[in-house]
Design an enzyme around this catalytic site. Structure first.
Site, PDB file in Angstrom:
ATOM      1  N   GLU A 150      37.556  33.586  34.334  1.00  0.00           N
ATOM      2  CA  GLU A 150      37.213  33.796  35.741  1.00  0.00           C
ATOM      3  C   GLU A 150      36.994  35.294  35.962  1.00  0.00           C
ATOM      4  O   GLU A 150      37.832  36.120  35.591  1.00  0.00           O
ATOM      5  CB  GLU A 150      38.355  33.276  36.640  1.00  0.00           C
ATOM      6  N   ARG A 151      35.834  35.619  36.535  1.00  0.00           N
ATOM      7  CA  ARG A 151      35.458  37.015  36.771  1.00  0.00           C
ATOM      8  C   ARG A 151      35.430  37.813  35.477  1.00  0.00           C
ATOM      9  O   ARG A 151      35.716  39.018  35.479  1.00  0.00           O
ATOM     10  CB  ARG A 151      36.376  37.700  37.785  1.00  0.00           C
ATOM     11  N   LYS A 270      50.582  32.324  41.305  1.00  0.00           N
ATOM     12  CA  LYS A 270      49.725  32.347  42.491  1.00  0.00           C
ATOM     13  C   LYS A 270      50.040  31.047  43.222  1.00  0.00           C
ATOM     14  O   LYS A 270      49.768  29.963  42.700  1.00  0.00           O
ATOM     15  CB  LYS A 270      48.262  32.403  42.060  1.00  0.00           C
ATOM     16  N   GLU A 274      44.419  30.429  48.262  1.00  0.00           N
ATOM     17  CA  GLU A 274      43.093  29.894  47.924  1.00  0.00           C
ATOM     18  C   GLU A 274      43.171  28.446  47.426  1.00  0.00           C
ATOM     19  O   GLU A 274      42.586  28.085  46.412  1.00  0.00           O
ATOM     20  CB  GLU A 274      42.406  30.799  46.897  1.00  0.00           C
ATOM     21  N   ARG A 307      52.800  36.474  43.248  1.00  0.00           N
ATOM     22  CA  ARG A 307      51.703  37.224  43.876  1.00  0.00           C
ATOM     23  C   ARG A 307      51.727  37.136  45.407  1.00  0.00           C
ATOM     24  O   ARG A 307      52.042  36.084  45.981  1.00  0.00           O
ATOM     25  CB  ARG A 307      50.356  36.716  43.367  1.00  0.00           C
ATOM     26  N   ARG A 318      42.464  39.018  58.068  1.00  0.00           N
ATOM     27  CA  ARG A 318      42.893  38.761  56.695  1.00  0.00           C
ATOM     28  C   ARG A 318      43.673  39.949  56.109  1.00  0.00           C
ATOM     29  O   ARG A 318      44.620  39.764  55.330  1.00  0.00           O
ATOM     30  CB  ARG A 318      41.659  38.464  55.835  1.00  0.00           C
ATOM     31  N   LYS A 342      48.069  43.160  45.247  1.00  0.00           N
ATOM     32  CA  LYS A 342      46.809  43.854  44.936  1.00  0.00           C
ATOM     33  C   LYS A 342      46.820  45.233  45.576  1.00  0.00           C
ATOM     34  O   LYS A 342      47.423  45.416  46.646  1.00  0.00           O
ATOM     35  CB  LYS A 342      45.610  43.051  45.438  1.00  0.00           C
ATOM     36  N   ASP A 347      40.853  42.513  48.860  1.00  0.00           N
ATOM     37  CA  ASP A 347      40.615  41.924  47.536  1.00  0.00           C
ATOM     38  C   ASP A 347      39.778  42.819  46.627  1.00  0.00           C
ATOM     39  O   ASP A 347      38.594  42.557  46.446  1.00  0.00           O
ATOM     40  CB  ASP A 347      39.910  40.561  47.712  1.00  0.00           C
ATOM     41  N   GLU A 369      48.825  45.232  41.478  1.00  0.00           N
ATOM     42  CA  GLU A 369      47.862  44.535  40.617  1.00  0.00           C
ATOM     43  C   GLU A 369      46.529  45.248  40.786  1.00  0.00           C
ATOM     44  O   GLU A 369      45.983  45.298  41.890  1.00  0.00           O
ATOM     45  CB  GLU A 369      47.759  43.062  41.038  1.00  0.00           C
ATOM     46  N   GLU A 375      34.832  42.771  39.019  1.00  0.00           N
ATOM     47  CA  GLU A 375      34.360  41.667  39.856  1.00  0.00           C
ATOM     48  C   GLU A 375      33.476  42.169  40.989  1.00  0.00           C
ATOM     49  O   GLU A 375      32.459  41.554  41.310  1.00  0.00           O
ATOM     50  CB  GLU A 375      35.568  40.900  40.438  1.00  0.00           C
ATOM     51  N   TRP A 507      35.300  34.199  54.404  1.00  0.00           N
ATOM     52  CA  TRP A 507      34.606  34.303  53.121  1.00  0.00           C
ATOM     53  C   TRP A 507      33.156  34.748  53.331  1.00  0.00           C
ATOM     54  O   TRP A 507      32.356  34.689  52.410  1.00  0.00           O
ATOM     55  CB  TRP A 507      34.671  32.962  52.355  1.00  0.00           C
TER      56      TRP A 507
HETATM   57  C1  GCV Z   1      41.720  34.340  40.151  1.00  0.00           C
HETATM   58  C2  GCV Z   1      39.512  36.632  44.331  1.00  0.00           C
HETATM   59  C3  GCV Z   1      38.637  36.261  43.153  1.00  0.00           C
HETATM   60  C4  GCV Z   1      39.142  35.006  42.487  1.00  0.00           C
HETATM   61  C5  GCV Z   1      40.595  35.241  42.060  1.00  0.00           C
HETATM   62  C6  GCV Z   1      41.403  35.600  43.299  1.00  0.00           C
HETATM   63  C7  GCV Z   1      42.839  35.931  42.949  1.00  0.00           C
HETATM   64  O1  GCV Z   1      39.377  35.711  45.347  1.00  0.00           O
HETATM   65  O2  GCV Z   1      37.320  36.099  43.571  1.00  0.00           O
HETATM   66  O3  GCV Z   1      38.328  34.738  41.371  1.00  0.00           O
HETATM   67  O4  GCV Z   1      41.141  34.131  41.409  1.00  0.00           O
HETATM   68  O5  GCV Z   1      40.854  36.717  43.910  1.00  0.00           O
HETATM   69  O6  GCV Z   1      43.108  37.104  42.718  1.00  0.00           O
HETATM   70  O7  GCV Z   1      43.665  35.047  42.882  1.00  0.00           O
END
Ligand code: GCV
Length: 664
Positions: A150-151, A270, A274, A307, A318, A342, A347, A369, A375, A507
């Site tokens: 992912e990413r 996590k 999401e 997280r 947000r 983060k 994000d 993080e 990304e 989003w």
């Molecule tokens: C791993 C963002 C990214 C997702 C990621 C998420 C996260 O939304 O686009 O790909 O998922 O962050 O950090 O959990």
């Protein structure tokens, strides 16, 4: 032709440079052939010590090195001291891993042209001490069970789950070595969007095999878990963290993990984020969930990294939500829980203020993080040195950390990261995790010397380029505090107009830029969402006041009028245009810089980077035109006449649909 270039030896400035593919990263030491240095160690020869001895035997060009362990030096942590004189080098550490890090320091100093005799002439010896500021320096892989990442923009996952444990790729060890050489001591192998299968027996055996390979390099393995594993794979009717059977299930699972991986590090989670399951599904809190896992891990000294990346579409701004959710839980977590936050409140955007949770949660350890994979920064096509962005964070958050995580940018590509210069971000993450007081200049110079050349005619211009690269990218993507202008289905190109019927508002770019005929930006002042109040005094006041808010965060905190007077003397609209144009020009200059240093590096890496810079320049123009032409529909003002005209047409750009595969 390519093969010919590959085999070609080029002679430049009396240095032989042979073409190469980037697979050696920053570890481009020449192996000792005629002579092997003597390495003395009278203690127990553990696998970590053996690694340190082998590295020096193979690559250290100096005389004898003596290893010593001094357990009394408690505050040295994983650090070491080197005393160098013309007779021999003494390397002392508190533990075996400190000796390995000391060995890599010696090789780094040697490779970067350090003059070991500098002090020696005057004082008889040179003393170097190097001690980490942070204990846990961890990579987070967002690698999935099917081999996708992912990413991830450097090909498929390094982990070959179908092959393990029978077939062991040599890259596993190379990966461990690269990490150890920059002080990274932990790795979370799988995506935070976790498949419960990862903690099944079948996968634990594979993971144990990786842990065995990483152990001699001092690297612990951690796993992301799916909160509903007890139900999904344990056959229980619930995953409620207060349910007795669920708690026992996790205890049994943890016991099984440690029976296979005795030094297992712990879990990354996590939850309720999401769409993922979490304790709130059962009316419980994040603390209830984290503490249940912490209790299971505690007997083995394992930890939970929980997280704080949580937000929902119906809870207001947000940027405020992680703080609102976690602040009331401060002090309610078990002692082996660390909250992973983060760096920014939204994000991983090209520029964000620091997350206000840092400094605010006083009774709970927090770990930042950072995202090494790009990304939101041009994937593996754009040259962006992220140390500059991370330093901004460290300087603003002003907190000491015991742990830090970075979302990895490595994959199975030959050059590991998809872009030769993206290796610098993996390197910089490790170095900053070790010591965030290092400067960008130091890290950039070190990496360039290790990876390319010690020639200052090469280093100086290239260093200037990489140090400017983050700001350049912010300029052509999202200057002045703009953020989240990305396309819906990838986070690569611009789509500030994106509006998908029925999609979550938070989003969509419009939620963030709020452009209208009056101005642009998100009002987070006390007259708006009041996110400013989450920052301590005097920052809250500084951000709240449009006159004192730093201009590079202006549109993060304010909905400013198109005519707002900027410090440059221009109005906001004009300033925005100038910033986008500046970004484009900066990248064009990067192309010139690269061409000028062509003779200092091998042809293969040169042409790869040259090719990527072309893409980056085209993309910068695309970003500029897309954003300015779109925002112009609100500002109704001309692009300042001194500036270059757009070369694209807004309606044409709106039709672009990228297939991200072409951008890997
Ligand atoms: C791993 C963002 C990214 C997702 C990621 C998420 C996260 O939304 O686009 O790909 O998922 O962050 O950090 O959990």
């Amino acid at each position: 032709m390519k093969q010919f270039i590959f085999l070609l030896f080029i002679f430049v400035s009396n240095v032989i440079i042979h073409a190469e593919d980037g697979s050696r990263l920053w570890l481009r030491y020449e192996k000792n052939t005629d002579f092997l240095p003597e390495i003395i160690f009278n203690g127990k020869h553990t696998p970590v010590i053996e690694t340190a001895i082998d590295e020096l035997k193979n690559y250290w060009n100096g005389k004898t090195v003596e290893f010593l362990i001094d357990k009394k030096q408690k505050n040295w942590k994983d650090g070491f001291e080197i005393i160098f004189n013309s007779e021999k080098t003494k390397l002392t550490a508190r533990s075996e891993i400190g000796l390995l890090y000391g060995a890599y320091e010696l090789l780094r100093l040697q490779k970067t042209g350090f003059d070991f005799m500098l002090d020696d002439k005057a004082a008889g010896s040179t003393i170097i001490g190097n001690f980490p500021k942070c204990d846990l320096r961890i990579l987070n892989h967002w690698d999935n069970i099917d081999g996708s990442v992912e990413r991830g923009y450097a090909g498929h996952s390094l982990w070959k789950w179908d092959e393990l444990p029978d077939i062991v790729s040599p890259r596993y060890q190379e990966y461990a070595r690269a990490n150890a050489s920059i002080g990274i001591n932990g790795t979370v192998l799988n995506n935070v969007n976790a498949n419960p299968k990862f903690i099944s027996r079948e996968y634990l055996v594979k993971i144990a095999c990786l842990a065995d390979i990483f152990r001699p390099y001092g690297i612990k393995v951690y796993l992301s878990i799916n909160f509903s594993s007890p139900k999904e794979s344990g056959g229980l009717p619930t995953s409620d963290p207060l349910n007795k059977d669920v708690r026992q299930w996790w205890k049994d699972k943890v016991k099984e993990i440690y029976s296979l991986i005795p030094d297992f590090g712990g879990f990354l989670v996590k939850a309720n984020s999401e769409g993922l399951p979490g304790p709130q599904d059962f009316g419980r809190t994040h603390a209830d969930g984290a503490n249940m896992l912490a209790e299971a891990l505690e007997p083995y000294n394992g930890i939970v990294m929980w997280r704080a990346f949580v937000y929902s579409p119906n809870s207001g701004d947000r940027a405020k939500q992680a703080y609102e959710e976690f602040m009331p839980l401060d002090g309610k977590f078990n002692k082996n829980v660390i909250i992973q936050v983060k760096n920014g409140p939204v994000d991983f955007q090209p520029r964000e203020p620091y997350s206000p949770l840092f400094g605010a949660m006083q009774k709970t350890p927090l770990m930042p993080e950072l995202q090494i994979t790009q990304e939101y920064l041009g994937a593996s096509n754009h040259l962006v040195f992220l140390a500059s962005m991370w330093k901004e964070f460290f300087d603003a958050a002003r907190q000491t950390f015991t742990a830090i995580a970075g979302v990895a940018n490595v994959g199975e590509n030959t050059n590991w990261c998809g872009h030769h210069f993206a290796q610098a971000n993996w390197y910089a993450f490790g170095r900053l995790a070790w010591n965030n007081q290092l400067t960008c200049n130091e890290i950039a110079e070190e990496w360039l010397r290790m990876t390319f050349s010690n020639d200052t005619a090469f280093i100086n211009p290239v260093k200037t380029m990489i140090l400017a690269s983050h700001e350049a990218t912010v300029n052509y993507m999202m200057p002045l505090g703009l953020n989240c202008l990305f396309a819906w289905d990838h986070h690569y190109g611009p789509e500030p107009w994106c509006n998908i019927p029925g999609a979550r508002a938070d989003w969509l770019p419009g939620y963030y830029h709020q452009a209208d005929s009056v101005g642009i930006g998100f009002n987070r002042t006390i007259s708006g969402s009041n996110a400013v109040s989450q920052y301590p005094y005097p920052l809250n006041e500084l951000f709240n006041n449009i006159k004192t808010c730093p201009e590079n965060l202006l549109l993060w905190f304010h909905h400013a009028s198109w005519n707002h007077q900027m410090k440059s003397g221009r109005i906001l609209w004009d300033e925005l245009c100038y910033k986008y144009q500046e970004g484009v020009e900066q990248v064009r200059d990067f192309q010139k810089t690269l061409d000028r240093i062509e003779n200092f590096i091998d042809a293969e890496r040169f042409s790869d980077v040259q090719y990527k810079l072309k893409i980056q320049t085209k993309d910068a123009v695309w970003w500029r035109d897309a954003c300015l032409l779109y925002f112009q529909t609100f500002s109704n003002k001309p692009i300042p006449y001194l500036l270059e005209r757009p070369v694209h047409d807004l309606e044409e750009m709106k039709k672009i649909k990228l297939n991200m595969k072409h951008h890997n």
